[in-house]
Design a protein around this motif. Sequence first.
Motif, PDB file in Angstrom:
ATOM      1  N   GLU A   1     -16.955  27.192 -12.779  1.00 34.40           N
ATOM      2  CA  GLU A   1     -16.661  26.035 -13.623  1.00 34.40           C
ATOM      3  C   GLU A   1     -15.678  25.100 -12.921  1.00 34.40           C
ATOM      4  OE1 GLU A   1     -17.129  29.557 -16.527  1.00 34.40           O
ATOM      5  OE2 GLU A   1     -16.207  29.196 -14.582  1.00 34.40           O
TER       6      GLU A   1
ATOM      7  N   THR B   1     -15.312  17.694 -22.483  1.00 35.60           N
ATOM      8  CA  THR B   1     -15.598  18.045 -21.087  1.00 35.60           C
ATOM      9  C   THR B   1     -15.154  16.927 -20.160  1.00 35.60           C
ATOM     10  OG1 THR B   1     -17.477  19.410 -21.755  1.00 35.60           O
ATOM     11  CG2 THR B   1     -17.430  18.661 -19.474  1.00 35.60           C
TER      12      THR B   1
ATOM     13  N   THR C   1     -15.854  30.313 -20.284  1.00 35.41           N
ATOM     14  CA  THR C   1     -17.118  29.909 -19.666  1.00 35.41           C
ATOM     15  C   THR C   1     -17.408  28.480 -20.084  1.00 35.41           C
ATOM     16  OG1 THR C   1     -19.477  30.393 -19.384  1.00 35.41           O
ATOM     17  CG2 THR C   1     -18.526  30.923 -21.535  1.00 35.41           C
TER      18      THR C   1
END
Length: 405
Positions: free
Chosen positions: A19, A244, A334
């Motif tokens: 990530e 995000t 995650t």
Amino acid sequence: MTNKTLIVSAPGKVILHGEHAVVHGKVALAVSLNLKTYLRIQPGSDEQVRLYLPNIDTHLSWKTTNLQFLLTAIDADVQNPKAASKELVEQLRQYAGISEGYADAMSLSILCFLYLYGAISSSNSQLPSVDIVVWSELPIGAGLGSSAAYCVCLAAALLTTSGAITCPALQGKDIARWNDDELELINKWAFQGEKVIHGNPSGVDNAVGTWGGMLRYHAGKIDPLPRIPNLRILLTNTKVLRSTKILVAGVKDKLNKLPSIMKPVLDSIDAISCECERILNAIASGGDVNEQYTILEELIDINQHHLNVIGVGHSSLDRLCQVTAAYGLHSKLTGAGGGGCGLTLLRPDTSPSVVDASKRALKDLGYDCWETNIGGSGVSLRSPSSLQKDIFHLLCDGKTADEEF
């Protein structure tokens, strides 16, 4: 057009490692979940197109005559997918009565459906009348690939129904798959659907939904990995909302300010992804499982610390790690971080009592928690007998749309 009723499924995904580092040219490993989206498509009646999405309480129907404009509005070659233009998306938005600046799940699902339905059907002289039900085990907006699984299911079902790809023969089997060329076409159309929803997606989520297993993503190149073991995990949704875009920008800002500190951290995350890939291959090849799982747990712990260092951790994820550590389990975030979801590795010999106790403790924090598997198959045609009873009834209870355009 086929006159069969078809049931299709596609998995969600998690990022195992990589990530944020992947944004800066490092390796990421994305892997399929055993939590799936299911779609049933069957021939419609009365020249209607019906779409039922029970997860978001959406029942819609359109007259095929009112959708004929799609055949001229969409310039598509079913064998060579291309993105919907901004002008076309705006035309679809106005037709569906979606206000400008839409971003909710229902609006995006409708626009994606209208584009894929019109584009894939454009090879025919007339639009097909179909009834479609889509139901998902995946939480929406949690970074687990729910939108990609939706796009993959739609693409597979519409391509099969239109005759652009074959209908795999079940022949007494519960599950059947398309051939590699057909899967590639499914993946390409699902990617176009993802573009309608997300604008500029990486293509990883729809690729995992199509191919299943594990994918190695590096510098824009996506490679399926063979011989990946099917691992058990706890998947936990902290239900903490995050952006995000903001998190990615924060990592970039730190990298620009402190390059001599941040670059080695990103290099280490890259090394973790590569070592994880090597260990998973060793497990699949019959290596010492206990030793290999110990290394996987160490990689999870190290990566979680790295992700906190680069600024994408969150107190909700710290609590997840603390709770599972109390039961001897190892967890990491995650996806984007900042809340959202985390995964916990379960060894093959982890006792059911430990799993149950961990789930109860996490649920006591207000989190949602599932025991599931990663590394399973991608998009598949399914027999009704392969479905759990609750899923079967949701897909096949004969509900009809109650809102018409």
